[in-house]
Motif scaffolding. Structure first.
Motif, PDB file in Angstrom:
ATOM      1  N   GLU A  36       5.275 -33.507  -4.808  1.00  0.00           N
ATOM      2  CA  GLU A  36       5.990 -34.640  -4.219  1.00  0.00           C
ATOM      3  C   GLU A  36       5.759 -35.841  -5.128  1.00  0.00           C
ATOM      4  O   GLU A  36       4.624 -36.119  -5.508  1.00  0.00           O
ATOM      5  CB  GLU A  36       5.463 -34.957  -2.824  1.00  0.00           C
ATOM      6  N   VAL A  37       6.842 -36.532  -5.467  1.00  0.00           N
ATOM      7  CA  VAL A  37       6.757 -37.700  -6.346  1.00  0.00           C
ATOM      8  C   VAL A  37       7.415 -38.872  -5.633  1.00  0.00           C
ATOM      9  O   VAL A  37       8.540 -38.762  -5.147  1.00  0.00           O
ATOM     10  CB  VAL A  37       7.466 -37.435  -7.698  1.00  0.00           C
ATOM     11  N   SER A  38       6.711 -40.014  -5.587  1.00  0.00           N
ATOM     12  CA  SER A  38       7.272 -41.202  -4.945  1.00  0.00           C
ATOM     13  C   SER A  38       8.476 -41.696  -5.733  1.00  0.00           C
ATOM     14  O   SER A  38       8.661 -41.350  -6.902  1.00  0.00           O
ATOM     15  CB  SER A  38       6.207 -42.307  -4.844  1.00  0.00           C
ATOM     16  N   SER A  39       9.268 -42.519  -5.116  1.00  0.00           N
ATOM     17  CA  SER A  39      10.500 -42.995  -5.746  1.00  0.00           C
ATOM     18  C   SER A  39      10.242 -43.747  -7.050  1.00  0.00           C
ATOM     19  O   SER A  39      11.034 -43.660  -7.980  1.00  0.00           O
ATOM     20  CB  SER A  39      11.289 -43.876  -4.781  1.00  0.00           C
ATOM     21  N   ASP A  40       9.119 -44.458  -7.139  1.00  0.00           N
ATOM     22  CA  ASP A  40       8.814 -45.182  -8.369  1.00  0.00           C
ATOM     23  C   ASP A  40       7.976 -44.360  -9.342  1.00  0.00           C
ATOM     24  O   ASP A  40       7.626 -44.827 -10.423  1.00  0.00           O
ATOM     25  CB  ASP A  40       8.138 -46.519  -8.072  1.00  0.00           C
ATOM     26  N   GLY A  41       7.618 -43.123  -8.951  1.00  0.00           N
ATOM     27  CA  GLY A  41       6.852 -42.232  -9.821  1.00  0.00           C
ATOM     28  C   GLY A  41       5.369 -42.514  -9.883  1.00  0.00           C
ATOM     29  O   GLY A  41       4.626 -41.847 -10.591  1.00  0.00           O
ATOM     30  N   SER A  42       4.906 -43.515  -9.135  1.00  0.00           N
ATOM     31  CA  SER A  42       3.499 -43.909  -9.234  1.00  0.00           C
ATOM     32  C   SER A  42       2.563 -43.022  -8.407  1.00  0.00           C
ATOM     33  O   SER A  42       1.375 -42.963  -8.691  1.00  0.00           O
ATOM     34  CB  SER A  42       3.329 -45.366  -8.819  1.00  0.00           C
ATOM     35  N   HIS A  43       3.070 -42.371  -7.391  1.00  0.00           N
ATOM     36  CA  HIS A  43       2.255 -41.496  -6.556  1.00  0.00           C
ATOM     37  C   HIS A  43       2.779 -40.070  -6.659  1.00  0.00           C
ATOM     38  O   HIS A  43       3.970 -39.829  -6.416  1.00  0.00           O
ATOM     39  CB  HIS A  43       2.273 -41.949  -5.096  1.00  0.00           C
ATOM     40  N   VAL A  44       1.869 -39.169  -7.015  1.00  0.00           N
ATOM     41  CA  VAL A  44       2.231 -37.755  -7.149  1.00  0.00           C
ATOM     42  C   VAL A  44       1.234 -36.946  -6.336  1.00  0.00           C
ATOM     43  O   VAL A  44       0.027 -37.178  -6.393  1.00  0.00           O
ATOM     44  CB  VAL A  44       2.197 -37.305  -8.627  1.00  0.00           C
ATOM     45  N   LYS A  45       1.758 -35.999  -5.578  1.00  0.00           N
ATOM     46  CA  LYS A  45       0.904 -35.116  -4.783  1.00  0.00           C
ATOM     47  C   LYS A  45       1.345 -33.686  -5.068  1.00  0.00           C
ATOM     48  O   LYS A  45       2.536 -33.372  -4.938  1.00  0.00           O
ATOM     49  CB  LYS A  45       1.056 -35.448  -3.298  1.00  0.00           C
ATOM     50  N   ILE A  46       0.391 -32.845  -5.492  1.00  0.00           N
ATOM     51  CA  ILE A  46       0.689 -31.458  -5.812  1.00  0.00           C
ATOM     52  C   ILE A  46      -0.036 -30.570  -4.809  1.00  0.00           C
ATOM     53  O   ILE A  46      -1.246 -30.706  -4.600  1.00  0.00           O
ATOM     54  CB  ILE A  46       0.267 -31.092  -7.247  1.00  0.00           C
ATOM     55  N   PHE A  47       0.721 -29.669  -4.193  1.00  0.00           N
ATOM     56  CA  PHE A  47       0.176 -28.690  -3.260  1.00  0.00           C
ATOM     57  C   PHE A  47       0.172 -27.351  -3.990  1.00  0.00           C
ATOM     58  O   PHE A  47       1.232 -26.798  -4.281  1.00  0.00           O
ATOM     59  CB  PHE A  47       1.043 -28.599  -1.998  1.00  0.00           C
ATOM     60  N   TYR A  48      -1.016 -26.847  -4.312  1.00  0.00           N
ATOM     61  CA  TYR A  48      -1.119 -25.602  -5.059  1.00  0.00           C
ATOM     62  C   TYR A  48      -1.013 -24.402  -4.123  1.00  0.00           C
ATOM     63  O   TYR A  48      -1.347 -24.481  -2.941  1.00  0.00           O
ATOM     64  CB  TYR A  48      -2.432 -25.558  -5.841  1.00  0.00           C
TER      65      TYR A  48
END
Length: 168
Positions: A36-48
């Motif tokens: 998941e990437v925030s609209s501005d690209g500053s927050h990224v969350k990866i679910f492995y």
């Protein structure tokens, strides 16, 4: 609300991507991972696929959850690292080499890069262990104990001192 969806294959890796009206994205990989990437690209969350989770934020902080042990590992922007265990224990490693461990019972142990330790117990007892192994216990009742290679000493609040030398 989803606005755009596409599927891409590059170098044998298939991905499915959805872009939402607010600009954030969800990306699914064929190995089971999801990002998941925030609209501005500053927050990224990866679910492995194995249940682990990695979060990065615009502030330079990176958090990783080891799902099997429910342990969080946080890398801070100042270079320090924090490990939070499922039993409530927390270990903080600072850039200067100092490590601080907080135990669920309220005990805090600090170890410097040189190897000196201090342990603060919830009852007010303070233990200091020098690099050479000498120990000093400062108890809540005002008594102090010193343990060295050559003697053990107890100092009482009234000024009484009892020393037991190595030779007895």
């Amino acid at each position: 609300k989803q606005t755009e969806a596409r599927q891409v294959e590059a170098e044998g890796i298939q991905i499915r991507e959805k872009v939402f009206e607010d600009g954030h994205k969800e990306i699914w990989y064929n190995n089971g991972n999801r990002k998941e990437v925030s609209s501005d690209g500053s927050h990224v969350k990866i679910f492995y696929y194995n249940g682990d989770v990695k979060e990065t934020g615009g502030d330079g902080v990176e958090r990783y959850l080891y799902s099997q042990t429910q342990t969080w590992h946080t890398k801070c922007s100042d270079g320090s690292e924090i490990l939070q265990f499922s039993n409530g224990q927390q270990e903080t490693r600072y850039q200067d080499g100092t490590t601080s461990i907080s135990f669920p019972d309220g005990t805090i142990k600090t170890v410097t890069l040189s190897g000196e330790e201090t342990i603060n117990f919830p009852d007010g007892t303070l233990v200091t262990v020098s690099v050479n192994g000498d120990r000093r216990l400062e108890m809540a009742n005002g008594q102090v104990e010193e343990h060295t290679a050559s003697f053990k000493r107890r100092i009482y609040p009234d000024g009484t001192i009892k020393t037991l030398h190595q030779d007895g």
